[in-house]
Design a protein around this motif. Structure first.
Motif, PDB file in Angstrom:
ATOM      1  N   LEU A  71       0.652  -0.730  -0.328  1.00 30.90           N
ATOM      2  CA  LEU A  71      -0.164   0.704  -0.010  1.00 30.90           C
ATOM      3  C   LEU A  71       0.526   1.126  -0.177  1.00 30.90           C
ATOM      4  O   LEU A  71       1.352   1.633   0.938  1.00 30.90           O
ATOM      5  N   TRP A  72       0.872   1.890  -1.038  1.00 34.57           N
ATOM      6  CA  TRP A  72       1.507   3.465  -1.438  1.00 34.57           C
ATOM      7  C   TRP A  72       1.305   4.423  -1.626  1.00 34.57           C
ATOM      8  O   TRP A  72       0.292   4.642  -2.870  1.00 34.57           O
ATOM      9  N   LEU A  73       1.104   4.797  -0.570  1.00 33.52           N
ATOM     10  CA  LEU A  73      -0.114   6.389  -0.609  1.00 33.52           C
ATOM     11  C   LEU A  73       0.957   7.614  -0.234  1.00 33.52           C
ATOM     12  O   LEU A  73       0.917   8.629  -0.256  1.00 33.52           O
ATOM     13  N   GLY A  74       2.481   7.824  -0.486  1.00 29.42           N
ATOM     14  CA  GLY A  74       3.093   8.739  -0.057  1.00 29.42           C
ATOM     15  C   GLY A  74       3.322   9.918  -1.342  1.00 29.42           C
ATOM     16  O   GLY A  74       2.727   9.635  -2.066  1.00 29.42           O
ATOM     17  N   THR A  75       3.433  11.074  -0.502  1.00 32.31           N
ATOM     18  CA  THR A  75       4.086  12.297  -1.551  1.00 32.31           C
ATOM     19  C   THR A  75       2.552  12.560  -1.739  1.00 32.31           C
ATOM     20  O   THR A  75       2.809  12.380  -3.565  1.00 32.31           O
ATOM     21  N   SER A  93       3.142  -5.903   3.489  1.00 28.95           N
ATOM     22  CA  SER A  93       4.029  -6.079   3.604  1.00 28.95           C
ATOM     23  C   SER A  93       5.236  -4.949   3.345  1.00 28.95           C
ATOM     24  O   SER A  93       5.826  -4.172   4.712  1.00 28.95           O
ATOM     25  N   GLU A  94       4.298  -4.100   3.151  1.00 29.47           N
ATOM     26  CA  GLU A  94       4.919  -2.667   2.798  1.00 29.47           C
ATOM     27  C   GLU A  94       3.544  -1.683   3.037  1.00 29.47           C
ATOM     28  O   GLU A  94       2.406  -1.339   2.376  1.00 29.47           O
ATOM     29  N   LEU A  95       4.095  -0.288   3.583  1.00 29.87           N
ATOM     30  CA  LEU A  95       3.165   0.284   3.758  1.00 29.87           C
ATOM     31  C   LEU A  95       4.002   1.979   4.186  1.00 29.87           C
ATOM     32  O   LEU A  95       5.134   2.386   5.021  1.00 29.87           O
ATOM     33  N   TYR A  96       3.302   2.561   3.180  1.00 28.95           N
ATOM     34  CA  TYR A  96       4.433   3.984   2.541  1.00 28.95           C
ATOM     35  C   TYR A  96       2.989   4.732   2.583  1.00 28.95           C
ATOM     36  O   TYR A  96       2.292   5.288   2.003  1.00 28.95           O
ATOM     37  N   LEU A  97       3.141   5.702   3.798  1.00 28.61           N
ATOM     38  CA  LEU A  97       2.142   6.986   3.943  1.00 28.61           C
ATOM     39  C   LEU A  97       2.886   7.986   4.132  1.00 28.61           C
ATOM     40  O   LEU A  97       2.899   9.401   4.995  1.00 28.61           O
ATOM     41  N   GLU A  98       4.237   8.233   3.828  1.00 26.93           N
ATOM     42  CA  GLU A  98       5.762   9.903   3.958  1.00 26.93           C
ATOM     43  C   GLU A  98       4.742  10.859   3.506  1.00 26.93           C
ATOM     44  O   GLU A  98       4.084  10.829   2.348  1.00 26.93           O
ATOM     45  N   ASP A  99       5.702  11.844   3.533  1.00 24.58           N
ATOM     46  CA  ASP A  99       5.431  13.069   3.284  1.00 24.58           C
ATOM     47  C   ASP A  99       3.905  13.629   2.220  1.00 24.58           C
ATOM     48  O   ASP A  99       4.143  13.340   1.022  1.00 24.58           O
ATOM     49  N   ASN A 100       3.053  13.474   3.712  1.00 25.12           N
ATOM     50  CA  ASN A 100       1.809  14.143   3.591  1.00 25.12           C
ATOM     51  C   ASN A 100       1.902  14.454   4.132  1.00 25.12           C
ATOM     52  O   ASN A 100       2.326  15.164   5.119  1.00 25.12           O
ATOM     53  N   GLN A 101       0.066  15.124   5.185  1.00 26.74           N
ATOM     54  CA  GLN A 101      -0.512  15.986   6.375  1.00 26.74           C
ATOM     55  C   GLN A 101      -1.113  15.285   7.261  1.00 26.74           C
ATOM     56  O   GLN A 101      -2.087  16.169   7.325  1.00 26.74           O
ATOM     57  N   LEU A 102      -0.694  14.173   7.367  1.00 26.40           N
ATOM     58  CA  LEU A 102      -1.136  13.502   8.180  1.00 26.40           C
ATOM     59  C   LEU A 102      -0.972  14.004   9.787  1.00 26.40           C
ATOM     60  O   LEU A 102       0.076  14.466   9.628  1.00 26.40           O
ATOM     61  N   ASP A 103      -1.971  13.917  10.520  1.00 27.57           N
ATOM     62  CA  ASP A 103      -1.960  13.881  12.085  1.00 27.57           C
ATOM     63  C   ASP A 103      -2.140  13.332  12.700  1.00 27.57           C
ATOM     64  O   ASP A 103      -2.863  12.373  12.651  1.00 27.57           O
ATOM     65  N   GLY A 104      -2.559  13.365  14.615  1.00 27.10           N
ATOM     66  CA  GLY A 104      -2.975  12.452  15.492  1.00 27.10           C
ATOM     67  C   GLY A 104      -1.940  11.574  15.281  1.00 27.10           C
ATOM     68  O   GLY A 104      -0.384  11.944  14.928  1.00 27.10           O
ATOM     69  N   PRO A 105      -2.675  11.090  16.098  1.00 21.06           N
ATOM     70  CA  PRO A 105      -1.412   9.502  16.531  1.00 21.06           C
ATOM     71  C   PRO A 105      -1.128   8.177  15.845  1.00 21.06           C
ATOM     72  O   PRO A 105      -1.732   8.432  14.643  1.00 21.06           O
ATOM     73  N   ILE A 106      -0.404   7.671  15.620  1.00 21.41           N
ATOM     74  CA  ILE A 106      -0.070   6.651  15.116  1.00 21.41           C
ATOM     75  C   ILE A 106      -0.883   5.413  15.899  1.00 21.41           C
ATOM     76  O   ILE A 106      -0.911   4.992  17.035  1.00 21.41           O
ATOM     77  N   PRO A 107      -1.643   4.852  14.987  1.00 21.03           N
ATOM     78  CA  PRO A 107      -2.463   3.981  15.957  1.00 21.03           C
ATOM     79  C   PRO A 107      -3.048   2.643  15.701  1.00 21.03           C
ATOM     80  O   PRO A 107      -1.693   1.738  15.347  1.00 21.03           O
TER      81      PRO A 107
END
Length: 242
Positions: A71-75, A93-107
């Motif tokens: 799941l690649w949703l970065g940038t 296996s791979e979770l890419y959420l980098e380079d966004n404006q996500l806030d709050g805690p890591i679930p």
């Protein structure tokens, strides 16, 4: 369909392609939100939407992609919190959420993803403490949580991450000591904890890691002498105390 200079929004009708296994739309100029309907693609193993101009919140419906591996949703420009429903993606296996404006805690539900090898949450606006549950990710090789507003200690549960090679927690607000048990994670090649609020000495055991190539600890409140074990490395980057 990557690098095709696609524009506009993602059609909700793609959610009707019930046999679809791979949806790769990365590196285009797509905008708008991810359609909720994509969460119904129950056969999907790869969803790549990174490097676009997508915005809005990540739909909770993506928690229905129970066969997904990558799941690649970065940038992009995603806002809001990381959906707890992503913890349902136990084949991931791979979770890419980098380079966004996500806030709050890591679930903490992300700790259910025990097959995860890479977790990339860097360069967002995440806050709160790092969940102990991430210590369940025993197959993890790369963890990048840098450049957020995370606080509290480095979780003791991370001592279970015996396959971890790259740990990047830099540019947060982490406090407490640099843990001695980091020196027991023999696969580590890179540790980046610079620009936090860590205190105490650099544990000598950390400097004895057999594969360590980079140790970045500057910009903390570390005290004491630099351990002599650092001298055995041919190259050490920015491994100084303040």
């Amino acid at each position: 369909m990557e690098f095709c200079d696609l524009t506009g929004s993602i059609p909700p009708s793609l959610g009707q392609l019930s046999c679809l296994r791979v949806l790769d739309l990365c590196s285009n100029n797509l905008s708008g939100e991810i359609p909720e309907e994509l969460g119904g693609l129950s056969q999907l193993t790869e969803l790549s939407l990174n490097i676009n101009n997508l915005s809005g919140e990540i739909p909770a419906s993506l928690g229905g992609l129970t066969r997904i591996v990558d799941l690649w949703l970065g940038t992009n420009c995603f806002t809001g919190s990381i959906p707890a429903t992503l913890g349902n993606l136990t084949e991931l296996s791979e979770l890419y959420l980098e380079d966004n404006q996500l806030d709050g805690p890591i679930p903490p539900q992300l700790g259910n993803l025990t097959g995860l090898t890479k977790i990339m949450l860097a360069h967002n606006r995440l806050s709160g403490e790092i969940p102990d549950a991430l210590g369940n990710l025993v197959h993890l090789k790369e963890m990048y949580l840098n450049d957020n507003s995370l606080s509290g200690p480095i979780p003791a549960s991370f001592h279970q991450l015996c396959q971890l090679e790259e740990l990047c927690l830099a540019n947060n607000r982490l406090s407490g000591p640099l843990p001695e048990w980091l020196g027991e994670l023999d696969c580590l090649t890179e540790i980046r904890v610079e620009r936090n609020e860590l205190s105490g000495p650099i544990p000598e055991l950390v400097t004895m890691l057999p594969h360590l190539k980079e140790l970045h600890v500057y910009g903390n409140a570390l005290v004491g002498k630099v351990p002599p074990g650092l001298s055995r490395f041919s190259v050490i980057y920015e491994s100084r105390t303040t």
